[in-house]
Design a protein around this motif. Structure first.
Motif, PDB file in Angstrom:
ATOM      1  N   SER B  31       0.075 -17.021  85.898  1.00 43.90           N
ATOM      2  CA  SER B  31       0.193 -15.807  86.689  1.00 43.90           C
ATOM      3  C   SER B  31      -1.130 -15.046  86.786  1.00 43.90           C
ATOM      4  CB  SER B  31       1.272 -14.910  86.085  1.00 43.90           C
ATOM      5  OG  SER B  31       0.970 -14.701  84.711  1.00 43.90           O
ATOM      6  N   ASP B  32      -1.739 -14.690  85.650  1.00 43.67           N
ATOM      7  CA  ASP B  32      -2.994 -13.950  85.715  1.00 43.67           C
ATOM      8  C   ASP B  32      -4.014 -14.537  84.750  1.00 43.67           C
ATOM      9  OD1 ASP B  32      -1.676 -13.290  83.472  1.00 43.67           O
ATOM     10  OD2 ASP B  32      -2.175 -11.155  83.550  1.00 43.67           O
ATOM     11  N   ARG B  33      -3.987 -15.832  84.627  1.00 40.65           N
ATOM     12  CA  ARG B  33      -4.957 -16.523  83.769  1.00 40.65           C
ATOM     13  C   ARG B  33      -5.825 -17.413  84.623  1.00 40.65           C
ATOM     14  NH1 ARG B  33      -4.981 -14.749  78.325  1.00 40.65           N
ATOM     15  NH2 ARG B  33      -3.338 -13.199  78.458  1.00 40.65           N
ATOM     16  N   PHE B  34      -7.084 -17.505  84.255  1.00 42.93           N
ATOM     17  CA  PHE B  34      -8.023 -18.207  85.117  1.00 42.93           C
ATOM     18  C   PHE B  34      -8.849 -19.211  84.331  1.00 42.93           C
ATOM     19  CE2 PHE B  34      -6.954 -14.287  87.111  1.00 42.93           C
ATOM     20  CZ  PHE B  34      -6.795 -14.628  88.452  1.00 42.93           C
ATOM     21  N   GLU B  35      -9.485 -20.091  85.088  1.00 41.25           N
ATOM     22  CA  GLU B  35     -10.400 -21.057  84.489  1.00 41.25           C
ATOM     23  C   GLU B  35     -11.825 -20.722  84.885  1.00 41.25           C
ATOM     24  OE1 GLU B  35      -9.584 -25.102  85.324  1.00 41.25           O
ATOM     25  OE2 GLU B  35      -7.486 -24.965  84.685  1.00 41.25           O
ATOM     26  N   LEU B  36     -12.759 -21.115  84.023  1.00 40.55           N
ATOM     27  CA  LEU B  36     -14.180 -20.924  84.335  1.00 40.55           C
ATOM     28  C   LEU B  36     -14.872 -22.209  83.934  1.00 40.55           C
ATOM     29  CD1 LEU B  36     -16.464 -18.859  85.100  1.00 40.55           C
ATOM     30  CD2 LEU B  36     -16.670 -18.441  82.660  1.00 40.55           C
ATOM     31  N   HIS B  37     -15.520 -22.843  84.889  1.00 42.72           N
ATOM     32  CA  HIS B  37     -16.245 -24.048  84.490  1.00 42.72           C
ATOM     33  C   HIS B  37     -17.659 -24.045  85.015  1.00 42.72           C
ATOM     34  CE1 HIS B  37     -14.331 -25.367  88.263  1.00 42.72           C
ATOM     35  NE2 HIS B  37     -13.202 -25.029  87.675  1.00 42.72           N
ATOM     36  N   GLY B  38     -18.454 -24.877  84.391  1.00 40.73           N
ATOM     37  CA  GLY B  38     -19.860 -24.935  84.778  1.00 40.73           C
ATOM     38  C   GLY B  38     -20.601 -25.956  83.967  1.00 40.73           C
ATOM     39  N   THR B  39     -21.913 -25.910  84.081  1.00 40.40           N
ATOM     40  CA  THR B  39     -22.765 -26.900  83.436  1.00 40.40           C
ATOM     41  C   THR B  39     -23.963 -26.191  82.803  1.00 40.40           C
ATOM     42  OG1 THR B  39     -22.175 -28.402  85.225  1.00 40.40           O
ATOM     43  CG2 THR B  39     -23.968 -29.107  83.803  1.00 40.40           C
ATOM     44  N   VAL B  40     -24.371 -26.682  81.617  1.00 39.61           N
ATOM     45  CA  VAL B  40     -25.602 -26.190  81.002  1.00 39.61           C
ATOM     46  C   VAL B  40     -26.697 -27.192  81.326  1.00 39.61           C
ATOM     47  CG1 VAL B  40     -26.700 -25.445  78.862  1.00 39.61           C
ATOM     48  CG2 VAL B  40     -24.216 -25.264  79.106  1.00 39.61           C
ATOM     49  N   ILE B  41     -27.808 -26.692  81.869  1.00 43.22           N
ATOM     50  CA  ILE B  41     -28.894 -27.625  82.207  1.00 43.22           C
ATOM     51  C   ILE B  41     -30.196 -27.203  81.552  1.00 43.22           C
ATOM     52  CG2 ILE B  41     -27.888 -28.332  84.430  1.00 43.22           C
ATOM     53  CD1 ILE B  41     -30.275 -26.558  85.636  1.00 43.22           C
ATOM     54  N   ASN B  42     -31.053 -28.185  81.378  1.00 38.31           N
ATOM     55  CA  ASN B  42     -32.413 -28.003  80.860  1.00 38.31           C
ATOM     56  C   ASN B  42     -33.264 -27.500  82.020  1.00 38.31           C
ATOM     57  OD1 ASN B  42     -35.192 -28.688  80.417  1.00 38.31           O
ATOM     58  ND2 ASN B  42     -34.568 -30.087  78.766  1.00 38.31           N
ATOM     59  N   SER B  43     -33.844 -26.318  81.869  1.00 40.04           N
ATOM     60  CA  SER B  43     -34.541 -25.692  82.995  1.00 40.04           C
ATOM     61  C   SER B  43     -35.777 -26.485  83.407  1.00 40.04           C
ATOM     62  CB  SER B  43     -34.940 -24.262  82.628  1.00 40.04           C
ATOM     63  OG  SER B  43     -35.991 -24.283  81.691  1.00 40.04           O
ATOM     64  N   PRO B  79      -8.304 -11.817  83.242  1.00 38.75           N
ATOM     65  CA  PRO B  79      -9.364 -11.265  84.098  1.00 38.75           C
ATOM     66  C   PRO B  79     -10.159 -10.188  83.373  1.00 38.75           C
ATOM     67  CG  PRO B  79      -7.200 -10.545  84.833  1.00 38.75           C
ATOM     68  CD  PRO B  79      -6.966 -11.532  83.748  1.00 38.75           C
ATOM     69  N   GLY B  80     -11.375  -9.971  83.811  1.00 31.03           N
ATOM     70  CA  GLY B  80     -12.206  -8.949  83.201  1.00 31.03           C
ATOM     71  C   GLY B  80     -13.656  -9.357  83.276  1.00 31.03           C
ATOM     72  N   GLN B  81     -14.482  -8.596  82.585  1.00 30.77           N
ATOM     73  CA  GLN B  81     -15.908  -8.879  82.623  1.00 30.77           C
ATOM     74  C   GLN B  81     -16.316  -9.515  81.296  1.00 30.77           C
ATOM     75  OE1 GLN B  81     -18.852  -5.615  82.931  1.00 30.77           O
ATOM     76  NE2 GLN B  81     -19.070  -6.341  85.025  1.00 30.77           N
ATOM     77  N   TYR B  82     -17.093 -10.569  81.375  1.00 29.65           N
ATOM     78  CA  TYR B  82     -17.484 -11.319  80.174  1.00 29.65           C
ATOM     79  C   TYR B  82     -19.001 -11.399  80.079  1.00 29.65           C
ATOM     80  CZ  TYR B  82     -12.687 -13.095  79.892  1.00 29.65           C
ATOM     81  OH  TYR B  82     -11.337 -13.215  79.766  1.00 29.65           O
ATOM     82  N   VAL B 107     -23.534 -11.688  82.891  1.00 29.25           N
ATOM     83  CA  VAL B 107     -22.170 -11.185  82.943  1.00 29.25           C
ATOM     84  C   VAL B 107     -21.404 -11.998  83.979  1.00 29.25           C
ATOM     85  CG1 VAL B 107     -20.742  -9.182  83.442  1.00 29.25           C
ATOM     86  CG2 VAL B 107     -22.919  -8.888  82.278  1.00 29.25           C
ATOM     87  N   ALA B 108     -20.256 -12.471  83.590  1.00 29.45           N
ATOM     88  CA  ALA B 108     -19.408 -13.193  84.532  1.00 29.45           C
ATOM     89  C   ALA B 108     -18.122 -12.414  84.711  1.00 29.45           C
ATOM     90  CB  ALA B 108     -19.110 -14.595  83.990  1.00 29.45           C
ATOM     91  N   ASN B 109     -17.695 -12.303  85.921  1.00 31.62           N
ATOM     92  CA  ASN B 109     -16.409 -11.658  86.172  1.00 31.62           C
ATOM     93  C   ASN B 109     -15.336 -12.720  86.370  1.00 31.62           C
ATOM     94  OD1 ASN B 109     -17.137  -9.063  85.876  1.00 31.62           O
ATOM     95  ND2 ASN B 109     -17.460  -8.666  88.056  1.00 31.62           N
ATOM     96  N   ILE B 110     -14.208 -12.474  85.791  1.00 29.34           N
ATOM     97  CA  ILE B 110     -13.069 -13.381  85.957  1.00 29.34           C
ATOM     98  C   ILE B 110     -12.039 -12.650  86.822  1.00 29.34           C
ATOM     99  CG2 ILE B 110     -11.216 -14.597  84.750  1.00 29.34           C
ATOM    100  CD1 ILE B 110     -13.966 -15.742  84.193  1.00 29.34           C
ATOM    101  N   PRO B 111     -11.511 -13.226  87.884  1.00 27.49           N
ATOM    102  CA  PRO B 111     -11.740 -14.617  88.292  1.00 27.49           C
ATOM    103  C   PRO B 111     -13.124 -14.847  88.896  1.00 27.49           C
ATOM    104  CG  PRO B 111     -10.284 -13.507  89.844  1.00 27.49           C
ATOM    105  CD  PRO B 111     -10.545 -12.538  88.757  1.00 27.49           C
ATOM    106  N   PRO B 112     -13.669 -16.024  88.661  1.00 35.20           N
ATOM    107  CA  PRO B 112     -15.012 -16.325  89.143  1.00 35.20           C
ATOM    108  C   PRO B 112     -14.985 -16.873  90.552  1.00 35.20           C
ATOM    109  CG  PRO B 112     -14.220 -18.120  87.805  1.00 35.20           C
ATOM    110  CD  PRO B 112     -13.080 -17.160  87.936  1.00 35.20           C
TER     111      PRO B 112
END
Lengths: 554, 547
Positions: B31-43, B79-82, B107-112
Motif C-alpha cells: 500500500s505505502d511501501r516502496f523499493e529503491l534500487h541502484g548501483t555503486v560505481i567506481n568514479s 515514504p519520506g526523506q532519507y 538525500v533521497a526521497n521515497i518514492p524515488p
C-alpha cells in the motif's frame, strides 16, 4: 646478562626479543678514568664468513651508541668507561640479536683493566621471513588487520607458544615478519569485519548503559549480515590452534602464509544472576583463547538488560575468556570465566561451577606501615584469576573464586615483598599456592616480608671465567620449576646476577650450552641437580659465589 | 492513513551525484511501501563496486552490501526523506573528500523516480623504496606524505599518512585522496627528549641520514609535488646518503628553570625538527645531537619566577636563536625574556539604534614561521556595551598574519595594531616587545551580492572568487550550484572582481600573484553600504582538469 627486572613478581616466562633490546641496562660502572674499547667481527653463524655493514648498538643508561661494521665485518667502539655493556647487532638479511643471545638473555661485555673486550666474534643468524596476505570471505584483501606471530621457544619447558611480534596488513592485505630466528611459528589474524555493526539484542545499543526500568526494548532491526565477527584465524583458514598450519623455518628461509578469514554470526551471551546494584556497575572484557594459553582481546559491546542480567555482544564462537569486573564503592573485584561458545546462549553466573567466598588478610612483617595500595591476586594455570586491592588494614575480599589451584601474588607500588607464609582455612595451602575446592568460605592469612635475596657470582670452567653459560637457581624441593626458577646468562667475565630470590633452599647450576636443556622439566634437570651447589637464602640476604660449570650431557 | 508525498518525487543531487538513470519508475510494493534500487560505481573506472556498504537513514535505518554487480535494492521502505551514503575501505565518498563544493550528504526521497547511481572515489597509493648509495635497502625510515591544499585562500601542508620502511626498504601509504602531495623521509626513532642529571659530550662524530624530501632535497619548499589522481599508484624511490651529524648544546638562562622549560628546533621551512635532545633541567643545560647541516631556529620557552603568590599563573618567557649549522655548535646561551602580550579592543561603528550588538569577534594569530602555532581569542560578550576587550598572552617573537572574524552578521571595517594595517600587512613581534592594542572595528551595513554563473547562455555550477584587489585578505570563495545562484551577505563596501572557475580548490585566492592571471576575464562590481546586487559571471577556463 638478564633482561630488565619487572616490578611485579610474575611467573618467569619467555620474553620476546624486543624486550631484550630495549632493556639490559643493569651493567655496573666501575670507577676508572681510563677508556676502553669493544671490538670484534660480525660473522654469519652458519658459514663463519664476515657480515659487512652490520649496525652495532650499545644501549647503555638510556643512551644508544652505534657503530657500523666495515666491509670485513670488523667493528670497534672507543672511549668506553669501565663497565658492563649490552651489545646487539642488526644487518640486512639477518636476525636482529644480542651478543650470544638465548631467548631473553645475552652475554654482557665486561670492559675494564685485565678484561679482553676486543676479540669478540658476533655470530649473526640468517633471518627467516614469513610473509603473506589476508583475504576476506569475498576474496577481497583485508586491510589494517592485526597479524599475530606466535612461536614456540626451545628449552622454555612446557610447549606453549609466545606472542612474538605483531604486524598490520596494508591496503593489499599483505604483511611481513622479517628478522626471525629459525623455529616453529604460527601466524594468525585478529580483525573485525569493516562493515560489522555490533549491538545488543536485548536493549539499546549503548555500550555499558545502565538499566532503564521498562526501557525501550526496540526489536533489533539489525540485519544479521552485519552482526558478524571474524574469529582469530590461523593460516591458511583455521579458527583453532589444533588445525593451524605449522610454519617451520630454517635459517635464510622465506615462507608464505596466506590467511583467509570468514565472517561468522556474532554470539550474544546473556549473563544472569549478577548483582543488580546500580552503584556497582559491571564491566566486561573478553578475549579469545589461543592454544589454551594466549588471550587475544575481542571488541565487545555489553550492557545491563534487566536487573542482574547483562548481555555481551560481538563474541566469536569458540573458547572465550570472559572477565567480569564488579566496581564496588570500596574496591573492584574481577573474576574470569572460561567458556566454550557454540552460539548465542545464556549463562547463569552463579550456577556455573562453585565459587568460594575468599577473604583474608596480608600481614607485613618487620614493617610499621600498613599495606596501603597493595593488591592481591590469585592466578591458576588454567588462566583463572581474581584480584582485588587491599583495604587499609590489609584485609581483602574476593567474593566469587572458582575452584582451582592458584598461585598467590602480592603487588605493591614500590615494594619487593615476598610471601613468607601462606595459610588457609576452608582450602589447602602449600608453599605460595592455594587450592580451592568447591563453594564455601575461604580465609587466607598471608605473611609477607620485605627484602628478597640477591645472588651474584662467577661461573668458571677449568678455573677460568666462562662467558655465555646458563646459570640456573632452582628450589631445592623441585616444585613449580617454571615459576620459582631464577635464570641468567654469564657475561664476558663469567659474572652473573640473580635477584628477587625469596628465602628458601636452592640449588645453583651453571651449564655450558644449557640453553638446549628443557629446564623446567625436573627429570631433565636431575643429572645436573646432583652436582648443583646448595644455597640457602634468608630474608634480604646477598650472596656472592663461584660456581663450577657443568658440561651439557647429550 | 496519512500520506505525505512531495508533489514530485525529487532526487536532490549533491555530493554523491545521485543522478537518475534510465526511467525505471519505482514499483509500489504494498500500500505505502516502496523499493529503491541502484548501483555503486567506481568514479574513476565507472566499474561497479561490489560489497560496498550502502546505508539509508530516514524513517527507518537500513543498510545492505552491494552485490557482485554493484547493485543494491532496498524494499519495503516507508515514504519520506532519507540520507544516503555508500562506503568501502579503499574508497572515499565525494562527501568525504570535502571539496569546497557545498558538499552535503545525499538525500533521497521515497518514492524515488528511478535507479540511483552512487559514486565512490577510489583511493590513491604512494609506494616505493628507500636505498643507500650502494643500492642496499634502508630499514626503519619513517616516510610521510603531506598534502598541499588551500584553505581559506591560504596554502597549507597537512600530514596525510606515514609508513616505516621494511627490511627490504619498501613502504606503502594508501588511503590517499586525490590531490597534490610531498613525501618526506626521516630516520625513525628520533625525537626523544630525556631529562638527565648531567650532560657528557658525544664521544664520537655521528653519521646518519638527514631528513629529506622527495626527490633528495632538504627543504619542503623545494620538494617535488606529486599529483595523484583517484585510483592511481605512484612509485617513489629515494636514495639516502649518510652524512655527518652535528650537535647543538648550551644553556638556558633566566626565569624559573626548575618549573620547566622546553626547547624546539625548527628548520628554515618552519617545521619542528624531531631530534634527540637531552636536558639537565636543574642547570638549564641542553644537548641536541644528530642534526644535519642547515639553518635552524632554536626556540626556548620557560616561566618567570613566581612571586609571593605561587598559584598565580606565571608569565611566559621566551628566547630565539638562529643557527647556521656547519659544525658542532656548543656553548650557546639562550636568555629567556618576557614574551609579548597584546590587548584586543573590539568596537562597532553602527548607530546606537539598539538593533544590533556587534562587538564580539574572534582574533587569531597565525604564525608564518611555524605550522603548529595559531592561538586565537574571542572577546567576551558584554550586555549593552559597545566596546569589549580581550588579551592574548605569551606570544612568542615572530611574524603573524592576524585574522578577525565577527561573531554576528557584519564585516571587519578595520583591523589595526598601532600603525600596522592588519588587513593588508603582517605583524612582526620582536622579542619582549610591547605591542600597541589591536583595534577591531565592526560594521553591519555590508552589501549583499547574488552571483550566478553562465557558460554559453546556461547557468551552471562553479566556484566564484569574490576578489578584493584593494584588500586581498577580504576575498571570499563561494560555491554556486547548478540550480541557480549563490548569495553572500555582509560584504564590506568596495570594488570586487568576480572570478568564476570550475574548481577553485587549489587557488590561493587571497594571494594577488595567484589571482592576477584571472583578473583579465573577471567581472568587476562596486558595492556600496547596504546595496543588494545581482551579477552574472562568465565561467573562465582554469587550465585544470576536473578530477
Amino acid at each position: 646478562m638478564r633482561p630488565r627486572r619487572m616490578r611485579l613478581t610474575l611467573p618467569l616466562g619467555p620474553l620476546c626479543l624486543a624486550a631484550l633490546l630495549a632493556g639490559a641496562t643493569s651493567a655496573r660502572a666501575q670507577q676508572s678514568q681510563r677508556s676502553y674499547r669493544i671490538a670484534g667481527v660480525v660473522v654469519d653463524a652458519g658459514t663463519g664468513a664476515p657480515v659487512p655493514h652490520a649496525e652495532l648498538l650499545i644501549p647503555f643508561r638510556g643512551e644508544d651508541t652505534k657503530a657500523v661494521a666495515g666491509d670485513d665485518g670488523r667493528f670497534v667502539f672507543q672511549g668506553l668507561a669501565a663497565a658492563k655493556y649490552p651489545l646487539s647487532a642488526m644487518a640486512h638479511g639477518y636476525v636482529r640479536e644480542g651478543y650470544q643471545q638465548h631467548g631473553a638473555y645475552t652475554t654482557g661485555i665486561a670492559v675494564g683493566d685485565g678484561l679482553d673486550s676486543e676479540h669478540l666474534i658476533f655470530r649473526l643468524h640468517r633471518q627467516a621471513v614469513i610473509t603473506g596476505s589476508v583475504t576476506d570471505e569475498y576474496g577481497e584483501p583485508l586491510r589494517q588487520a592485526q597479524i599475530i606471530l606466535l612461536c614456540f621457544e626451545n628449552g622454555a619447558g612446557s610447549p606453549t607458544p609466545t606472542d612474538q611480534a605483531r604486524a598490520m596488513t596494508d591496503d593489499l592485505g599483505a604483511y611481513r615478519f622479517p628478522h626471525l630466528l629459525p623455529g616453529k611459528y604460527y601466524v594468525a589474524v585478529s580483525a573485525h569485519p569493516w562493515y560489522a555493526q555490533t549491538e545488543l539484542n536485548g536493549g539499546s545499543a549503548a555500550a555499558g548503559s545502565g538499566f532503564r526500568p521498562g526501557g525501550p526494548n526496540n526489536a533489533s532491526n539489525l540485519n544479521p549480515v552485519f552482526d558478524v565477527v571474524y574469529p582469530v584465524t590461523f593460516s591458511p583458514n583455521a579458527t583453532e590452534g589444533r588445525t593451524a598450519e605449522e610454519l617451520i623455518l630454517a635459517a635464510g628461509e622465506t615462507k608464505q602464509a596466506d590467511i583467509h578469514v570468514q565472517a561468522v554470526s556474532a554470539v550474544h551471551l546473556r549473563l544472569t544472576n549478577l548483582p543488580a546494584d546500580e552503584n556497582a556497575p559491571i564491566n566486561f572484557s573478553a578475549s579469545e583463547s589461543l592454544f589454551g594459553s594466549l588471550d587475544e582481546p575481542v571488541n565487545i559491546v555489553s550492557g545491563q538488560i534487566s536487573p542482574g542480567e547483562y548481555e555481551v555482544a560481538g563474541l566469536p564462537p569458540g573458547d572465550i575468556v570472559l572477565e567480569v569486573t564488579e566496581n564496588g564503592s570500596q574496591s573492584k573485584t574481577s573474576r574470569t570465566i572460561k567458556t566454550n561458545l557454540r552460539g548465542s546462549d545464556s549463562l547463569d553466573v552463579t550456577g556455573r561451577g562453585a565459587t568460594a567466598n575468599v577473604t583474608g588478610r596480608v600481614i607485613l612483617q618487620d614493617q610499621d606501615e600498613s599495606p596501603e595500595q597493595g593488591q592481591v591476586s590469585l592466578r591458576s594455570e588454567n588462566n583463572q584469576s581474581a584480584s582485588t586491592a587491599l583495604h587499609k588494614d590489609g584485609t581483602f575480599s574476593l567474593p566469587a573464586v572458582q575452584s582451582d589451584s592458584y598461585k598467590v601474588f602480592l603487588g605493591f607500588p614500590d615494594g619487593e615483598e615476598y610471601i613468607e607464609k601462606l595459610s588457609a582455612t576452608g582450602a589447602t595451602a602449600h608453599g605460595r599456592e592455594v587450592t580451592i575446592a568447591g563453594a564455601g568460605d575461604v580465609q587466607l592469612l598471608i605473611t609477607a616480608r620485605e627484602g628478597e635475596g640477591e645472588l651474584t657470582g662467577v661461573a668458571k670452567l677449568d678455573g677460568k671465567p666462562a662467558p655465555g653459560v646458563m646459570v640456573l637457581l632452582v628450589p631445592e624441593n623441585g616444585e613449580s620449576l617454571e615459576g620459582n626458577s631464577h635464570l641468567d646468562q654469564s657475561d664476558s667475565d663469567g659474572t652473573f646476577s640473580l635477584a628477587e630470590i625469596p628465602p628458601g633452599k636452592y640449588r645453583l647450576m651453571a651449564i655450558e650450552d644449557g640453553w638446549e636443556l628443557e629446564r623446567t622439566n625436573g627429570s631433565a634437570l636431575q643429572p645436573y641437580l646432583e652436582k648443583g651447589q646448595p644455597l640457602e637464602f634468608s630474608g634480604n640476604e646477598k650472596k656472592n659465589v663461584v660456581v663450577e660449570v657443568q658440561r651439557l650431557r647429550k | 492513513m496519512l500520506r505525505s508525498f512531495p508533489a514530485l518525487a525529487t532526487l536532490f543531487i549533491f555530493a554523491l551525484s545521485l543522478s537518475s538513470a534510465a526511467a525505471a519508475p519505482a514499483k509500489q510494493a504494498e500500500s505505502d511501501r516502496f523499493e529503491l534500487h541502484g548501483t555503486v560505481i567506481n568514479s574513476a573506472t565507472k566499474e561497479p563496486v561490489s560489497r560496498a556498504l550502502v546505508q539509508l537513514n530516514g524513517p527507518g535505518g537500513v543498510a545492505q552490501l552491494s552485490g557482485r554487480d554493484g547493485t543494491f535494492n532496498f524494499t519495503n521502505l516507508p515514504p519520506g526523506q532519507y540520507a544516503m551514503t555508500a562506503m568501502k575501505p579503499g574508497f572515499f565518498s565525494e562527501e568525504e573528500l570535502g571539496r569546497e563544493r557545498g558538499a552535503k550528504i545525499a538525500v533521497a526521497n521515497i518514492p524515488p523516480s528511478g535507479d540511483l547511481l552512487l559514486r565512490l572515489v577510489p583511493e590513491a597509493v604512494i609506494y616505493g623504496e628507500v636505498k643507500n648509495e650502494d643500492g642496499e635497502p634502508i630499514e626503519g625510515v619513517r616516510v610521510r606524505v603531506m598534502r598541499l591544499r588551500v584553505i581559506e585562500g591560504h596554502k597549507v601542508i597537512d600530514p596525510e599518512g606515514e609508513s616505516l620502511t621494511d627490511d627490504e626498504g619498501a613502504f606503502r601509504i594508501a588511503n590517499l585522496q586525490p590531490g597534490h602531495y610531498r613525501v618526506s623521509f626521516l630516520q625513525a626513532n628520533r625525537g626523544s627528549i630525556r631529562f638527565v642529571g648531567s650532560l657528557n659530550r658525544a664521544r664520537e662524530p655521528q653519521q646518519g641520514y638527514a631528513p629529506e624530501f622527495y626527490p633528495g632535497v632538504r627543504n619542503v619548499e623545494s620538494a617535488a609535488t606529486i599529483e595523484v589522481k583517484a585510483g592511481t599508484q605512484s612509485e617513489v624511490t629515494q636514495v639516502l646518503k649518510p652524512q655527518r651529524l652535528f650537535e647543538i648544546s648550551g644553556v638556558v638562562r633566566g626565569g624559573d628553570l626548575a618549573s620547566g622549560f622546553n626547547l624546539m628546533l625548527r628548520d628554515d621551512s618552519g617545521e619542528d625538527v624531531p631530534e634527540d635532545m637531552k636536558i639537565d633541567q636543574k642547570r638549564g643545560q641542553f644537548q641536541i645531537v644528530g642534526i644535519p647541516e642547515g639553518t635552524y631556529t632554536l626556540l626556548a620557552r620557560g616561566f618567570a619566577r613566581s612571586g609571593a603568590a605561587p598559584e598565580e599563573k606565571k608569565p611566559a618567557l621566551g628566547a630565539t636563536q638562529l643557527i647556521h649549522l656547519t659544525s658542532d655548535v656548543t656553548g650557546l646561551v639562550l636568555s629567556l625574556e618576557p614574551t609579548s602580550s597584546v590587548e584586543i579592543q573590539v568596537r562597532d561603528e553602527i548607530p546606537p539604534d539598539g538593533s544590533h550588538v556587534l562587538h564580539q569577534a574572534v582574533v587569531r594569530f597565525v604564525s608564518l614561521e611555524s605550522t603548529q602555532y595559531s592561538p586565537a581569542i574571542q572577546t567576551p560578550f558584554l550586555e549593552g556595551e559597545r566596546v569589549t576587550t580581550g588579551r592574548l598572552d605569551n606570544i612568542p617573537p615572530g611574524t603573524y598574519r592576524v585574522e578577525a572574524t565577527p561573531n554576528e552578521p557584519g564585516y571587519i571595517a578595520s583591523l589595526r595594531c598601532g600603525r600596522t594595517d592588519l588587513l593588508r600587512e603582517d605583524l612582526t613581534v620582536a622579542a619582549g616587545a610591547a605591542l600597541p592594542p589591536i583595534e577591531v572595528t565592526l560594521r553591519n551595513d555590508g552589501a549583499q551580492l547574488n552571483v550566478s554563473v553562465i557558460e554559453e547562455n546556461h547557468r551552471r555550477s562553479a566556484s566564484v572568487v569574490i576578489y578584493s584587489e584593494e584588500i586581498p585578505r577580504r576575498s571570499l570563495l563561494v560555491r554556486v550550484d547548478d540550480t541557480g545562484s549563490a548569495s553572500e551577505a555582509n560584504l564590506a563596501p568596495g570594488t570586487y572582481s568576480l572570478i568564476a572557475v570550475d574548481d577553485a580548490e587549489d587557488l590561493e585566492f587571497r594571494n594577488p600573484l595567484a589571482v592576477e592571471k584571472y583578473l583579465g576575464d573577471a567581472t568587476e562590481v562596486t558595492l556600496g553600504p547596504g546595496d543588494k546586487t545581482s551579477v552574472q559571471v562568465k565561467l573562465q577556463a582554469t587550465g585544470r582538469q576536473q578530477p
